[in-house]
Design an enzyme around this catalytic site. Structure first.
Site, short mmCIF file in Angstrom:
data_model
loop_
_atom_site.label_atom_id
_atom_site.label_comp_id
_atom_site.label_asym_id
_atom_site.label_seq_id
_atom_site.Cartn_x
_atom_site.Cartn_y
_atom_site.Cartn_z
N SER A 139 0.91 -10.60 -1.59
CA SER A 139 0.25 -11.29 -0.48
C SER A 139 0.28 -12.80 -0.68
CB SER A 139 -1.20 -10.83 -0.36
OG SER A 139 -1.25 -9.42 -0.31
C1 LIG Z 1 0.18 -5.97 0.46
S1 LIG Z 1 0.65 -4.76 -0.71
C2 LIG Z 1 -0.49 -5.00 -2.03
C3 LIG Z 1 -0.32 -6.25 -2.81
C4 LIG Z 1 -0.92 -6.17 -4.19
N1 LIG Z 1 -2.36 -6.15 -4.19
C5 LIG Z 1 -0.38 -7.26 -5.08
O1 LIG Z 1 -1.14 -8.04 -5.64
O2 LIG Z 1 0.85 -7.31 -5.21
C6 LIG Z 1 -0.02 -3.26 -0.01
C7 LIG Z 1 0.10 -2.07 -0.94
O3 LIG Z 1 -0.65 -0.99 -0.41
C8 LIG Z 1 -0.01 0.17 -0.88
N2 LIG Z 1 -0.48 1.34 -0.12
C9 LIG Z 1 -0.18 1.70 1.16
N3 LIG Z 1 -0.76 2.86 1.46
C10 LIG Z 1 -1.46 3.25 0.35
C11 LIG Z 1 -2.27 4.37 0.04
N4 LIG Z 1 -2.48 5.36 0.92
N5 LIG Z 1 -2.82 4.44 -1.18
C12 LIG Z 1 -2.62 3.46 -2.10
N6 LIG Z 1 -1.85 2.37 -1.87
C13 LIG Z 1 -1.28 2.27 -0.66
C14 LIG Z 1 1.46 -0.11 -0.68
O4 LIG Z 1 2.27 0.75 -1.45
C15 LIG Z 1 1.52 -1.57 -1.12
O5 LIG Z 1 1.91 -1.67 -2.45
#
Ligand SMILES: C[S@@+](CC[C@H](N)C(=O)[O-])C[C@H]1O[C@@H](n2cnc3c(N)ncnc32)[C@H](O)[C@@H]1O
Length: 376
Positions: free
Chosen positions: A91
């Site tokens: 992000s």
């Molecule tokens: C914007 S990214 C997160 C960025 C992260 N916090 C970082 O510092 O790099 C959103 C994340 O949410 C995860 N995600 C989406 N659906 C999910 C779920 N049902 N359970 C857990 N993670 C999920 C995606 O795989 C993705 O890695």
């Protein structure tokens, strides 16, 4: 280490970014400032994909300089793709700073935080830097992301609990949590998160901070495990969705354009580019896709709007609309626009969310104001 070309240079570049975040007022807490100064983003983001889908990587001599610049800029960087769609990203640092500050953590009291969406592991590293290994639990559904995040966290000296799991279920094994922070967008608050929050109704009550629709909402427990309330924060927050299956989050193909009879509408094309109205739409119709036609000044003159159920509406330059599909999508947009204009175009900070055993409601200007039920 291949991703650490020049530690001193990275430290200098990181300090410059941190200073810029502080100057813009997005990073005000000294403890978070230290975390951003110390945790090396470039180690957590060894490559990303540009807007053309090209891989920009530390390991590629042709793209290495571009990579090094980008990871030290206030930019969101796509780090994972599935079927051509972005499925994880690091992000934008300013948004991360805003969220971490809004999380209202306290030092030295053993607070436990659950992060939904590990992604690169960078945010988990920031949390761990501040709170310690035992205080942080982070989950993601993507096995390769979890494996890579674990490696990078260990490499940088952090050992939070990194768990491969569907974040919609939280992580009951290590509950309760004082804070739950989601770094993916939700359409409603998963009941498991509410159940896994720390007890309490005062300032010690567990809190959830998450992108809901196009903005951040922060709610705290108000009573039993399924009762919570709170407000949206000012400004937008555009995150990837919490996926419930492998295909969620991948753009829906646009249905055929409607050919029926056109009717007049009061919703101008310009409203569709207004972030405040778009926020309300993200609550009322969470899964819309859009296309615009713009004039020479970049103002929308016409638009197509569609939803995954095959409903589509086309707004024409003459102020008329045509529709096709199983329901009237445009009527929903018109109703939302009526409320929006009657209340002087409110931004997200005028909305709140109340959750109880029966429903989750987003309200405007207080729980007694206009409200919208969220679909579970
Ligand atoms: C914007 S990214 C997160 C960025 C992260 N916090 C970082 O510092 O790099 C959103 C994340 O949410 C995860 N995600 C989406 N659906 C999910 C779920 N049902 N359970 C857990 N993670 C999920 C995606 O795989 C993705 O890695």
């Amino acid at each position: 280490m291949t991703t650490d070309p020049d530690l001193a240079q990275a430290t200098t570049r990181r300090a410059a970014l941190v200073q810029a975040l502080a100057d813009s007022g997005e990073l005000t807490d000294p403890a978070w400032r230290t975390a951003f100064e110390r945790v090396p983003r470039h180690v957590f983001v060894p490559y990303f994909y540009d807007h053309m889908g090209r891989r920009i990587s530390a390991d590629d001599a042709d793209t290495r300089d571009a990579w090094f610049d980008a990871v030290h800029e206030d930019r969101a960087l796509v780090t994972h793709r599935t079927g051509g769609a972005a499925t994880s990203s690091s992000s934008q640092p300013s948004v991360m700073a805003t969220m971490l500050e809004a999380l209202r953590v306290e030092d030295g009291v053993g607070m436990k935080v659950l992060e939904i969406g590990t992604g690169t592991g960078y945010n988990a590293a920031l949390l761990t830097h501040r709170l310690g290994n035992d205080s942080v639990v982070t989950v993601d559904t993507e096995p390769d992301l979890i494996a890579a995040a674990r490696t990078r966290l260990t490499e940088t000296g952090y050992e939070p609990n990194v768990v491969l799991a569907d974040g919609a279920h939280g992580h009951p094994d290590l509950a309760p949590y004082d804070r739950i922070i989601a770094t993916c967008r939700i359409d409603s608050v998963p009941p498991a998160w509410l159940r896994q929050l720390t007890d309490g109704t005062g300032s010690d009550a567990g809190q959830i901070l998450a992108p809901l629709g196009n903005a951040l909402v922060r709610i705290h427990r108000t009573g039993g495990p399924l009762q919570a309330e709170g407000c949206f924060l000012p400004g937008g927050a555009y995150f990837m969705p919490l996926r419930h299956g492998t295909v969620d989050g991948i753009p829906v193909r646009r249905p055929a354009l409607p050919t029926g009879k056109a009717r007049r509408t009061d919703v101008p094309a310009s409203a569709l580019a207004d972030n405040a109205y778009r926020f309300l739409l993200s609550i009322v119709e969470p899964h819309l896709d859009w296309q615009y036609d713009l004039d020479d000044a970049g103002k929308p003159t016409a638009a197509r709007v569609w939803s995954p159920d095959g409903t589509i509406a086309a707004l024409h330059p003459d102020g008329t609309v045509t529709e096709a599909g199983p329901r009237s999508l445009w009527s929903r947009l018109e109703e939302a626009y009526r409320v929006f204009t009657e209340h002087d175009g409110p931004g997200p900070e005028r909305y709140g969310l109340t959750v109880d055993h029966e429903a989750q409601r987003v309200w405007l200007d207080g729980p007694g104001g206009p409200c919208w039920s969220l679909r579970p």
